[in-house]
Design a protein around this motif. Structure first.
Motif, short mmCIF file in Angstrom:
data_model
loop_
_atom_site.label_atom_id
_atom_site.label_comp_id
_atom_site.label_asym_id
_atom_site.label_seq_id
_atom_site.Cartn_x
_atom_site.Cartn_y
_atom_site.Cartn_z
N SER A 190 0.84 -1.20 0.00
CA SER A 190 0.00 0.00 0.00
C SER A 190 0.87 1.25 0.00
CB SER A 190 -0.91 0.02 1.23
OG SER A 190 -1.82 -1.06 1.19
N GLY A 191 0.39 2.29 -0.67
CA GLY A 191 1.11 3.54 -0.72
C GLY A 191 0.29 4.58 -1.46
N LYS A 192 0.90 5.73 -1.72
CA LYS A 192 0.20 6.82 -2.37
C LYS A 192 0.83 7.16 -3.72
CE LYS A 192 -1.28 9.06 1.95
NZ LYS A 192 -1.23 10.31 2.74
N THR A 193 0.02 7.73 -4.59
CA THR A 193 0.53 8.21 -5.86
C THR A 193 1.31 9.50 -5.64
OG1 THR A 193 -1.48 9.48 -6.27
CG2 THR A 193 -1.41 7.23 -7.13
N MET A 194 2.01 9.96 -6.68
CA MET A 194 2.80 11.18 -6.59
C MET A 194 2.78 11.87 -7.95
SD MET A 194 6.65 9.55 -6.83
CE MET A 194 7.45 11.12 -7.18
N LYS A 195 3.18 13.14 -7.96
CA LYS A 195 3.32 13.85 -9.24
C LYS A 195 4.74 13.64 -9.74
CE LYS A 195 1.16 17.63 -10.17
NZ LYS A 195 0.65 19.03 -10.22
N LEU A 196 4.87 13.15 -10.98
CA LEU A 196 6.18 12.87 -11.55
C LEU A 196 6.83 14.15 -12.05
CD1 LEU A 196 5.20 9.68 -13.61
CD2 LEU A 196 6.12 9.79 -11.29
N GLN A 197 8.08 14.36 -11.68
CA GLN A 197 8.78 15.59 -12.06
C GLN A 197 8.96 15.68 -13.58
OE1 GLN A 197 12.43 15.56 -9.74
NE2 GLN A 197 11.59 17.06 -8.31
N ALA A 198 9.25 14.55 -14.22
CA ALA A 198 9.58 14.57 -15.64
C ALA A 198 8.39 14.95 -16.52
CB ALA A 198 10.13 13.20 -16.06
N THR A 199 7.20 14.51 -16.13
CA THR A 199 6.02 14.70 -16.99
C THR A 199 4.94 15.57 -16.38
OG1 THR A 199 4.92 12.71 -16.14
CG2 THR A 199 6.41 12.44 -18.04
N GLY A 200 4.97 15.73 -15.05
CA GLY A 200 3.91 16.47 -14.37
C GLY A 200 2.65 15.65 -14.17
N LYS A 201 2.70 14.38 -14.61
CA LYS A 201 1.54 13.50 -14.47
C LYS A 201 1.60 12.75 -13.15
CE LYS A 201 0.88 12.76 -19.44
NZ LYS A 201 0.79 11.75 -20.52
N VAL A 202 0.48 12.12 -12.80
CA VAL A 202 0.43 11.31 -11.58
C VAL A 202 0.99 9.93 -11.87
CG1 VAL A 202 -1.09 10.21 -9.89
CG2 VAL A 202 -1.53 12.56 -10.64
N GLY A 203 1.81 9.41 -10.96
CA GLY A 203 2.39 8.08 -11.11
C GLY A 203 2.73 7.50 -9.76
N ILE A 204 3.52 6.43 -9.76
CA ILE A 204 3.94 5.84 -8.49
C ILE A 204 5.45 5.99 -8.29
CG2 ILE A 204 2.02 4.23 -8.28
CD1 ILE A 204 3.75 2.04 -9.41
N GLY A 205 6.14 6.55 -9.29
CA GLY A 205 7.56 6.85 -9.13
C GLY A 205 8.48 5.67 -9.32
N VAL A 206 8.20 4.85 -10.32
CA VAL A 206 9.08 3.71 -10.60
C VAL A 206 9.38 3.64 -12.10
CG1 VAL A 206 8.25 2.36 -8.64
CG2 VAL A 206 7.16 2.09 -10.87
N SER A 207 10.58 3.12 -12.43
CA SER A 207 10.92 2.83 -13.82
C SER A 207 10.49 1.40 -14.10
CB SER A 207 12.43 2.98 -14.04
OG SER A 207 12.84 4.29 -13.76
N LEU A 208 9.80 1.21 -15.22
CA LEU A 208 9.17 -0.08 -15.49
C LEU A 208 9.60 -0.64 -16.84
CD1 LEU A 208 5.54 1.00 -14.55
CD2 LEU A 208 7.11 -0.27 -13.09
N VAL A 209 9.55 -1.96 -16.96
CA VAL A 209 9.74 -2.63 -18.23
C VAL A 209 8.81 -3.84 -18.26
CG1 VAL A 209 11.63 -4.09 -17.38
CG2 VAL A 209 11.45 -3.61 -19.82
N ASP A 210 8.27 -4.14 -19.43
CA ASP A 210 7.31 -5.24 -19.56
C ASP A 210 7.90 -6.58 -19.09
OD1 ASP A 210 5.54 -3.50 -20.62
OD2 ASP A 210 5.57 -4.31 -22.65
N GLU A 211 7.08 -7.36 -18.42
CA GLU A 211 7.41 -8.75 -18.10
C GLU A 211 6.51 -9.61 -18.97
OE1 GLU A 211 8.95 -12.13 -15.71
OE2 GLU A 211 9.65 -10.14 -16.24
N THR A 212 7.11 -10.30 -19.94
CA THR A 212 6.32 -11.10 -20.88
C THR A 212 6.87 -12.52 -20.98
OG1 THR A 212 7.68 -10.41 -22.77
CG2 THR A 212 5.73 -9.08 -22.27
#
Length: 335
Positions: A190-212
């Motif tokens: 559990s946690g809260k969303t945040m405003k991303l500095q790079a885009t100004g959009k709401v996110g969770i603050g993680v770098s992601l890559v697909d797991e397929t």
């Protein structure tokens, strides 16, 4: 007295030698190697015929005080700080990120070749791998590199873009629950969303890559060994394609190149292309595929590769590519 000075001079020479060879916090990016793609690519029940595709690498060396100083006067040698090289993460995390990128690159390479030859494959989306967590994220203490986010607030997604779109629709500081697979266990965070500095959009603050999970018939495997990162995608795709079709695409030529690739066949920019040009030339390549996408110094990879070849007066032909089809069409239209 003379003996005393002899000892002092000897000690000074030893101290100077230790200083010059003492490791710094910098690394040197240097021309690496050109590796035969056939060593890494295997399609069941297919043989390799005249395969002369070569992926290219950038060598990384720990800089000493002496090598760091000399690098200022050497062509195609770039000094980078540890933070610039790894993005500020630990060596272990950096290697893990590179492995994730390489795995995704391999899957995309296989998908492209199977699509182009109308060969059966199925790619299942399993979630998103966590590469890095922003220190400002509310999940910085709970999420770990290598975790796989499989759902948010009870919702599951068909692709990463759907997950990102859902999170960006939420309010800043909104409470959310992540469903996470860690090793062989599923946990809830559990946690809260945040405003991303790079885009100004709401996110969770993680770098992601697909797991397929990629399932193919016939089975295809790419084992890159210690080579990391996504930059061999294009050359892997050509290697898989050639094994599937059994076509002679090289006609005795050594074909080297570089470039990331996505599942739609788009070829992306990479770093250190001048060093890869040197590596390809040293290996005797006649052709070098360079992404026509913007890379370093506001130049496309192709522009920098061509400039490097001209400065070194190389006979190797630099060929611009935007897509997998560009490379394939060039090979089929030239001999």
């Amino acid at each position: 007295m003379r003996r005393r000075w002899t000892v002092i001079i000897a000690l000074l020479i030893i101290a100077l030698g230790v200083f010059l060879n003492y490791p710094t916090s910098y690394y040197l990016e240097v021309p690496g190697s050109a590796e035969d793609v056939a060593k890494f690519v295997k399609v069941d029940n297919k043989t390799v015929k005249n395969n002369q595709f070569y992926l290219t690498t950038v060598g990384i060396k720990k800089a000493t005080n002496l090598s760091l100083f000399l690098s200022r006067f050497q062509s195609h040698v770039t000094a980078v700080s540890s933070e610039e090289l790894t993005g500020g993460v630990s060596d272990e995390q950096y290697l893990k990120v590179q492995q994730f990128f390489m795995q995704n690159s391999q899957n995309a390479a296989i998908v492209n070749a199977y699509k182009k030859t109308n060969t059966s494959y199925d790619q299942k989306y399993l979630g998103v791998n966590v590469l890095q967590v922003d220190e400002r994220s509310h999940f910085v203490q709970s999420l770990k590199s290598g975790d796989v986010i499989t759902g948010i607030d009870g919702r599951h997604f068909g692709q990463t873009s759907d997950l990102i779109q859902y999170v960006s629709s939420l309010d800043e500081n909104q409470q959310i629950k992540l469903e996470v697979k860690r090793s062989d266990k599923t946990i809830e965070l559990s946690g809260k969303t945040m405003k991303l500095q790079a885009t100004g959009k709401v996110g969770i603050g993680v770098s992601l890559v697909d797991e397929t999970q990629l399932i193919t018939d016939p089975k295809a495997k790419i084992d890159a060994g210690s080579i990391g990162g996504p930059s061999a995608g294009l050359m892997f795709s050509l290697g898989v394609y050639q094994q599937l079709t059994q076509e002679d695409l090289t006609h005795g030529r050594k074909i080297a190149g570089t470039g990331t690739i996505d599942t739609d066949g788009n070829v992306g920019a990479i770093g250190g292309i001048d060093k890869k040009v040197v590596a390809a030339s040293d290996a005797g390549a006649q052709v070098f595929f360079a992404p026509e996408a913007t890379g370093e110094n506001d130049m496309t990879n192709y522009e920098l590769a061509k400039k490097t070849a001209e400065e070194m007066n190389l006979s190797m032909k630099i060929v611009p590519v935007k897509t997998f089809d560009d490379a394939l069409n060039y090979l089929k239209s030239t001999v």
